[in-house]
Write a protein that holds these residues in place. Structure first.
Motif, PDB file in Angstrom:
ATOM      1  N   SER A   3      33.456  57.500  56.490  1.00 27.51           N
ATOM      2  CA  SER A   3      32.308  56.812  57.071  1.00 27.51           C
ATOM      3  C   SER A   3      32.361  55.305  56.843  1.00 27.51           C
ATOM      4  O   SER A   3      31.671  54.556  57.520  1.00 27.51           O
ATOM      5  N   LEU A   4      33.175  54.830  55.913  1.00 27.42           N
ATOM      6  CA  LEU A   4      33.280  53.404  55.643  1.00 27.42           C
ATOM      7  C   LEU A   4      34.413  52.745  56.414  1.00 27.42           C
ATOM      8  O   LEU A   4      34.467  51.520  56.494  1.00 27.42           O
ATOM      9  N   ILE A   7      33.509  50.261  59.252  1.00 25.54           N
ATOM     10  CA  ILE A   7      32.765  49.047  58.921  1.00 25.54           C
ATOM     11  C   ILE A   7      33.759  47.916  58.688  1.00 25.54           C
ATOM     12  O   ILE A   7      34.608  48.002  57.797  1.00 25.54           O
ATOM     13  N   ARG A  43      27.425  54.939  53.067  1.00 25.60           N
ATOM     14  CA  ARG A  43      26.866  53.714  53.645  1.00 25.60           C
ATOM     15  C   ARG A  43      25.665  53.211  52.840  1.00 25.60           C
ATOM     16  O   ARG A  43      25.482  52.013  52.663  1.00 25.60           O
TER      17      ARG A  43
END
Length: 168
Positions: A3-4, A7, A43
């Motif tokens: 999920s990172l 970014i 997050r």
């Protein structure tokens, strides 16, 4: 940590630190018997790290923009970890308070999301120790900035008599 990945600007060091924070909090699905899954997403932990860095940079003495990597390179894992945990506890506390409900029927009382007092106690503990630690680190970094990284200083008898600045 997938999920990172999406970014921009999140370094492998930061990703590893997110995993360290999760391990410290023991926020794993298999250990959270009441909460379904993890209490804080990667997050949310990353946001708490950024909030901790913002707090560090916004506290006098102002030393410029200290990054996550700067703190970790200066062996300040513990400080950054505790500042991050403070931010996460504040966030979880707000959620618990907002969703708090008590129900009573026939003499049986049930509370849902009633952990706010316990979270506040933990937050008070973490804040008091973290603020002291943060001030000591900032003083040390300020002195290091004045002396320069190559200047180790000169030994003085005052150090033996008075101790170090870190005692304050």
């Amino acid at each position: 940590m997938s999920s990172l990945v999406s970014i921009p600007g999140v370094s492998p060091t930061t990703t590893a630190f997110v995993a360290l924070v999760r391990t410290y909090l023991r926020d794993f699905t298999e250990l959270n018997r009441i909460v379904a899954g993890e209490e804080s997403s990667d997050r949310q932990i990353l946001w708490a790290i950024f909030d901790a860095i913002s707090d560090f940079n916004g506290t006098p003495p102002f030393l410029g923009n200290t990054s996550i990597e700067d703190l970790l390179a200066n062996s300040q894992h513990g400080l950054l970890l505790r500042m991050t945990v403070c931010s996460l506890i504040e966030s979880v506390g707000l959620l618990q308070t907002r969703n708090h409900i008590n129900y009573s029927n026939g003499g049986i009382s049930v509370g849902v999301n009633d952990k706010t007092p316990m979270l506040m106690n933990w937050l008070q503990y973490f804040k008091s120790t973290t603020e002291q630690m943060k001030q000591r680190v900032k003083v040390a970094m300020n002195i290091q900035g004045i002396l320069g990284s190559s200047n180790v200083g000169v030994m003085s008898e005052y150090w033996a008599i008075n101790g170090t600045y870190a005692a304050y």
